[in-house]
Design an enzyme around this catalytic site. Structure first.
Site, PDB file in Angstrom:
ATOM      1  N   THR A   1       0.845  -1.194   0.000  1.00  0.00           N
ATOM      2  CA  THR A   1       0.000   0.000   0.000  1.00  0.00           C
ATOM      3  C   THR A   1       0.885   1.250   0.000  1.00  0.00           C
ATOM      4  O   THR A   1       2.000   1.208   0.496  1.00  0.00           O
ATOM      5  CB  THR A   1      -0.855  -0.036   1.283  1.00  0.00           C
ATOM      6  OG1 THR A   1      -1.724  -1.139   1.165  1.00  0.00           O
ATOM      7  CG2 THR A   1      -1.626   1.236   1.532  1.00  0.00           C
TER       8      THR A   1
ATOM      9  N   ARG B   1     -14.749  -6.645  -0.094  1.00  0.00           N
ATOM     10  CA  ARG B   1     -14.053  -6.343   1.175  1.00  0.00           C
ATOM     11  C   ARG B   1     -13.429  -4.937   1.097  1.00  0.00           C
ATOM     12  O   ARG B   1     -12.786  -4.583   0.138  1.00  0.00           O
ATOM     13  CB  ARG B   1     -12.961  -7.376   1.414  1.00  0.00           C
ATOM     14  CG  ARG B   1     -12.142  -7.147   2.705  1.00  0.00           C
ATOM     15  CD  ARG B   1     -10.842  -6.407   2.421  1.00  0.00           C
ATOM     16  NE  ARG B   1      -9.968  -6.340   3.578  1.00  0.00           N
ATOM     17  CZ  ARG B   1      -8.830  -5.646   3.614  1.00  0.00           C
ATOM     18  NH1 ARG B   1      -8.441  -4.966   2.570  1.00  0.00           N
ATOM     19  NH2 ARG B   1      -8.090  -5.620   4.700  1.00  0.00           N
ATOM     20  N   VAL B   2     -13.658  -4.162   2.129  1.00  0.00           N
ATOM     21  CA  VAL B   2     -13.050  -2.836   2.195  1.00  0.00           C
ATOM     22  C   VAL B   2     -12.110  -2.817   3.399  1.00  0.00           C
ATOM     23  O   VAL B   2     -12.497  -3.201   4.501  1.00  0.00           O
ATOM     24  CB  VAL B   2     -14.134  -1.740   2.339  1.00  0.00           C
ATOM     25  CG1 VAL B   2     -13.481  -0.376   2.538  1.00  0.00           C
ATOM     26  CG2 VAL B   2     -15.037  -1.721   1.096  1.00  0.00           C
ATOM     27  N   GLY B   3     -10.887  -2.383   3.167  1.00  0.00           N
ATOM     28  CA  GLY B   3      -9.902  -2.334   4.249  1.00  0.00           C
ATOM     29  C   GLY B   3      -9.905  -0.997   4.955  1.00  0.00           C
ATOM     30  O   GLY B   3     -10.871  -0.226   4.891  1.00  0.00           O
ATOM     31  N   ASP B   4      -8.801  -0.714   5.614  1.00  0.00           N
ATOM     32  CA  ASP B   4      -8.702   0.514   6.399  1.00  0.00           C
ATOM     33  C   ASP B   4      -8.326   1.740   5.568  1.00  0.00           C
ATOM     34  O   ASP B   4      -8.591   2.871   5.984  1.00  0.00           O
ATOM     35  CB  ASP B   4      -7.617   0.342   7.474  1.00  0.00           C
ATOM     36  CG  ASP B   4      -6.253   0.017   6.844  1.00  0.00           C
ATOM     37  OD1 ASP B   4      -6.201  -0.885   5.979  1.00  0.00           O
ATOM     38  OD2 ASP B   4      -5.261   0.679   7.192  1.00  0.00           O
TER      39      ASP B   4
ATOM     40  N   THR C   1      -0.373   1.274   6.968  1.00  0.00           N
ATOM     41  CA  THR C   1      -0.331   0.131   6.044  1.00  0.00           C
ATOM     42  C   THR C   1      -0.206  -1.140   6.858  1.00  0.00           C
ATOM     43  O   THR C   1       0.557  -1.182   7.835  1.00  0.00           O
ATOM     44  CB  THR C   1       0.841   0.234   5.056  1.00  0.00           C
ATOM     45  OG1 THR C   1       0.913  -1.005   4.323  1.00  0.00           O
ATOM     46  CG2 THR C   1       2.178   0.500   5.729  1.00  0.00           C
TER      47      THR C   1
ATOM     48  N   GLY D   1      -5.554  -4.498   7.449  1.00  0.00           N
ATOM     49  CA  GLY D   1      -6.540  -3.435   7.576  1.00  0.00           C
ATOM     50  C   GLY D   1      -7.618  -3.639   8.618  1.00  0.00           C
ATOM     51  O   GLY D   1      -8.077  -2.678   9.246  1.00  0.00           O
TER      52      GLY D   1
END
Ligand code: ASP
Length: 340
Positions: A202, A230-233, A252, A255
Site C-alpha cells: 500500500t 471487502r473494504v480495508g482501512d 499500512t 486493515g
C-alpha cells in the site's frame, strides 16, 4: 469551532519553538515543510529482493519524495503534495496501489483510497473502484466536489468517469508478480495452510506545507485473495488515514486491525489529548497495541512542527522522509534512516 478545545499547555508542548514564535507573530509563513511516505509494510527480507529490485524501490521512493518536496517548496499545499506523490506511486507497478494492485480471490482488482486535510478536517475516499487509474484523485474529488466523504463500488467509478478522471481497462492492473502472489495464495488455501500476505505494498503520504497545514492520504489494492467487496482501512478515515491541525497519519498493514483500533485517529488523539510526541504516540499503537492484538503493519506520521514518525512491527516497510532542506532519507528493512 468545535475542534478548538485544546488545552494551551498541551498544544504548546507539541510545537517547536520556531512554529510557536511564528504563530505568536500572527504569521505561519515560517513553517518548515516536510513529507513522509510509505510503500507498504510486510515481511521484506534482504534475500527476497534482488539488488536491482531493491534499487528500483529506493529510487522510486526518492523520486516520490522529491515530487512532493518540489510542490511544497514552491508554496504548494500539503494536499497537492500528497495527491501528486501518491499518483506517482500508483503509476508504478512496484506498489500495491493503482497499477500494481493485488488481486481479489476472484482474480479482479478492487482499489481503495482516501485523503484528508488537517486544518479543515475535510476528507474524501473511494472504495472498491475498478476502472480508475488514480484512486487518490477520485478520493480528493469526492472531498472537493461532493457533499460526501466515501463513495464505493460502481457509484464511485461512475462519479470519477463523469468528472473526467482517467479510466483504464481492467487488464491495466495486471502484473505478473501480483498474479503469482494470488496463485500462491490459492494453492495455500487448497492445502489449508492459509497464511497472511507476506508483502503488502500500500502507499501513503503525509505532508506539511509552508502555511503549517497537514494533509494525509493512502491508496491500496487491499490484500491478496480478499473477498469481493471487502473494504480495508485505507479508505476509512480514522483507520488508515487521518489528519488534523496537530498530526497526520497514513497506515499500512492488516486493515481489519487498523479499523478496529482506529489506528490513525488514535495516534492523533494521543498527540492531542495526552500531549505525546508523534513518535511516542505512533510507537505505542504500532509496537504495543497492534503487536498485542496480532495486527501487523506500520504507519508514517508528521507532527505540526514537521517531526516525522516511521514505525512498523513487520520486518520491513518501504518508507521515506524529506526534510525542509530537500534531503531525502529512504529505507526498506529494519535500518535507521535518520537521526531521531
Ligand atoms: N491496509 C491495506 C488493507 O488492509 C493493506 C496494506 O496496507 O497492505 O487493505
Amino acid at each position: 469551532m468545535r475542534r478548538r478545545h485544546l488545552a494551551i499547555p498541551v498544544a504548546l508542548a507539541a510545537l517547536s519553538i520556531s512554529s510557536v514564535l511564528a504563530a505568536a507573530e500572527g504569521s505561519r509563513s515560517a513553517s518548515p515543510i516536510a513529507m513522509v511516505i510509505h510503500g507498504g509494510a510486510g515481511t521484506i527480507e534482504r534475500e527476497d529482493l534482488s539488488t536491482e529490485l531493491e534499487a528500483s524501490y529506493r529510487d522510486k521512493l526518492k523520486e516520490a519524495l522529491l515530487v512532493g518536496h518540489g510542490i511544497l517548496k514552491q508554496g504548494g499545499t500539503s494536499l497537492d503534495a500528497v495527491e501528486a506523490t501518491i499518483r506517482l506511486l500508483e503509476n508504478s507497478p512496484l506498489f500495491n496501489a493503482g497499477k500494481g494492485a493485488v488481486f481479489t480471490a476472484a482474480g479482479k482488482n478492487e482499489l481503495d483510497a482516501s485523503i484528508m486535510e488537517g486544518h479543515t478536517l475535510r476528507a474524501g475516499a473511494v472504495a472498491g473502484v475498478t476502472t480508475l487509474k488514480n484512486p487518490i484523485s477520485a478520493a480528493r474529488a469526492v472531498m472537493e466536489k461532493t457533499r460526501h466523504v466515501l463513495l464505493a463500488g460502481e457509484g464511485a467509478d461512475r462519479f470519477a468517469a463523469q468528472i473526467g478522471l482517467e479510466q483504464v481497462p481492467s487488464d491495466y492492473f495486471f502484473t505478473e508478480r501480483r498474479w503469482q502472489a494470488l496463485e500462491k495464495r490459492r494453492a495455500e488455501e487448497r492445502h489449508k495452510e492459509s497464511e497472511a500476505d507476506k508483502t503488502m505494498g500500500t502507499v501513503g503520504a503525509v505532508a506539511l506545507d509552508r502555511k503549517g497545514n497537514l494533509a494525509a492520504g493512502t491508496s491500496t489494492g487491499g490484500m491478496t485473495f480478499k473477498k469481493h467487496g471487502r473494504v480495508g482501512d485505507s479508505p476509512v478515515v480514522g483507520a488508515g488515514t487521518y489528519a488534523n491541525a496537530k498530526c497526520g497519519v497514513s497506515g499500512t498493514g492488516h486493515g481489519e486491525f487498523f479499523i478496529r483500533y482506529a489506528v490513525a485517529h488514535d495516534i492523533c488523539a494521543r498527540v492531542e489529548y495526552l500531549g505525546l510526541s508523534i513518535q511516542e504516540a505512533a510507537r505505542q499503537i504500532v509496537l504495543e497495541d497492534l503487536v498485542e492484538a496480532g495486527g501487523s503493519g506500520g504507519v508514517i506520521a508528521l507532527g505540526a512542527d514537521g517531526t516525522p514518525a516511521l514505525v512498523f512491527n513487520t520486518s520491513g516497510m518501504y518508507r521515506g522522509f524529506v526534510d525542509d532542506s530537500g534531503k531525502t532519507h529512504v529505507g526498506i528493512y529494519q535500518e535507521p534512516i535518520y537521526k531521531q
